[in-house]
Design a protein around this motif. Structure first.
Motif, PDB file in Angstrom:
ATOM      1  N   PRO A 115       2.693   6.918  -5.138  1.00 16.81           N
ATOM      2  CA  PRO A 115       2.243   7.665  -3.963  1.00 16.81           C
ATOM      3  C   PRO A 115       3.143   8.861  -3.637  1.00 16.81           C
ATOM      4  CG  PRO A 115       3.051   5.482  -3.346  1.00 16.81           C
ATOM      5  CD  PRO A 115       2.929   5.495  -4.832  1.00 16.81           C
ATOM      6  N   ARG A 116       4.429   8.758  -3.971  1.00 13.83           N
ATOM      7  CA  ARG A 116       5.314   9.912  -3.750  1.00 13.83           C
ATOM      8  C   ARG A 116       4.969  11.033  -4.726  1.00 13.83           C
ATOM      9  NH1 ARG A 116       9.575   7.465  -4.561  1.00 13.83           N
ATOM     10  NH2 ARG A 116       9.998   6.858  -2.410  1.00 13.83           N
ATOM     11  N   ARG A 141       2.101   6.908   2.708  1.00 13.65           N
ATOM     12  CA  ARG A 141       2.877   6.342   1.604  1.00 13.65           C
ATOM     13  C   ARG A 141       3.521   5.015   2.015  1.00 13.65           C
ATOM     14  NH1 ARG A 141       5.993  10.648   0.382  1.00 13.65           N
ATOM     15  NH2 ARG A 141       7.895   9.938   1.425  1.00 13.65           N
ATOM     16  N   GLY A 193       6.922   2.711  -4.867  1.00  8.20           N
ATOM     17  CA  GLY A 193       6.807   3.958  -4.106  1.00  8.20           C
ATOM     18  C   GLY A 193       6.676   5.204  -4.951  1.00  8.20           C
TER      19      GLY A 193
END
Length: 277
Positions: free
Chosen positions: A103-104, A113, A100
């Motif tokens: 995309p964060r 996301r 993660g």
């Protein structure tokens, strides 16, 4: 054209020339394998695509923009890079956090996301390991975590540095399917690899380097034909190509499908041949 490199030259601080006038272009959706002996310049070339290395001379254009002056963080929006050693890029305390992070960091909307992370975990077979610490996993699993973290960034270009090293048969098959799927989605895949079987099965084009220069560039079939000749460059041929040579086949065959087709054709020709006196 998603990628264009023109007269790229790179020298290390000790004066060693790693790349010498390299030029080529890559279209969106192409699957391109960069092959050659150790020290040929393959990984050095790949690192230029994300700004880890910078040219001594020449230009690189990615998705219509020259990379001169672009920061690594900016290039990461276009090029996802999976390192040969996953420990060079894994840093989070769980697989879910690792995948993660990209995309964060790119500030994707929460819904997008979530979708990208779930898709990347599913496609790399990691859905049962989301809570595991990446550094508690095997090398093959860590490599899949690194790959998932790049897939989740949804970049139009994906670069893989020796992706099959340390992978078992199941993981290599999964990786090959992913390469095929990414190309079908219109994403470009470049792989630095010594795995000629993987190259022949899943890539359309081969760029061969020696001593920092391109010595061959074309469809995988042309490269196999050239490498199969006694005067060709010294590359390890795929297993099925070597087996075909032992069977006396003049035309190189490298994929399982091609090998079976050739066996079927030979069997048919034998059955059709007139009987002797």
């Amino acid at each position: 054209m998603i990628l264009r490199i023109d007269s790229l030259t790179f020298r290390y601080p000790n004066g060693t020339t790693a790349l010498d006038g390299v030029s080529f272009g890559v279209e969106a959706g192409e699957r391109v394998a960069l092959v050659g002996p150790n020290g040929a310049g393959k990984s050095t070339l790949a690192r230029h695509l994300i700004g880890i290395e910078r040219p001594a001379s020449g230009t690189i254009e990615i998705d219509g923009r020259r990379t001169d002056g672009l920061a690594i963080a900016e290039l990461a929006r276009t090029v996802g890079f999976v390192f040969q050693n996953p420990d060079d890029q894994l840093h989070a305390s769980s697989v879910a956090k690792e995948v993660g992070f990209g995309p964060r960091n790119l500030r994707f909307a929460p819904d997008r996301r979530k979708e990208l992370v779930e898709s990347a975990l599913r496609r790399t077979g990691l859905t049962d390991l989301v809570d595991a610490h990446p550094h508690h996993l095997s090398l093959g699993e860590r490599k899949r975590v690194a790959l998932a973290s790049v897939l989740a960034m949804d970049t139009p270009v994906v670069v893989l540095d020796e992706p099959t090293t340390g992978q078992d048969h199941r993981s290599v098959a999964l990786l090959g399917n992913l390469v095929d799927e990414l190309a079908a989605e219109g994403r470009t895949v470049l792989a630095v690899t010594h795995d000629m079987d993987f190259c022949a099965e899943h890539f359309d084009r081969v760029i061969a380097l020696e001593d920092g220069r391109i010595v061959a560039d074309g469809p995988v079939e042309h490269w196999l034909a050239r490498a199969s000749r006694p005067t060709g460059h010294a590359f390890e041929l795929p297993q099925l190509t070597r087996l075909g040579r032992r069977l006396g086949w003049q035309t190189p065959v490298a994929t399982v499908e091609g090998f079976l087709d050739r066996l079927t054709s030979d069997a048919h020709d034998t059955a059709e041949a007139p009987a002797g006196p």
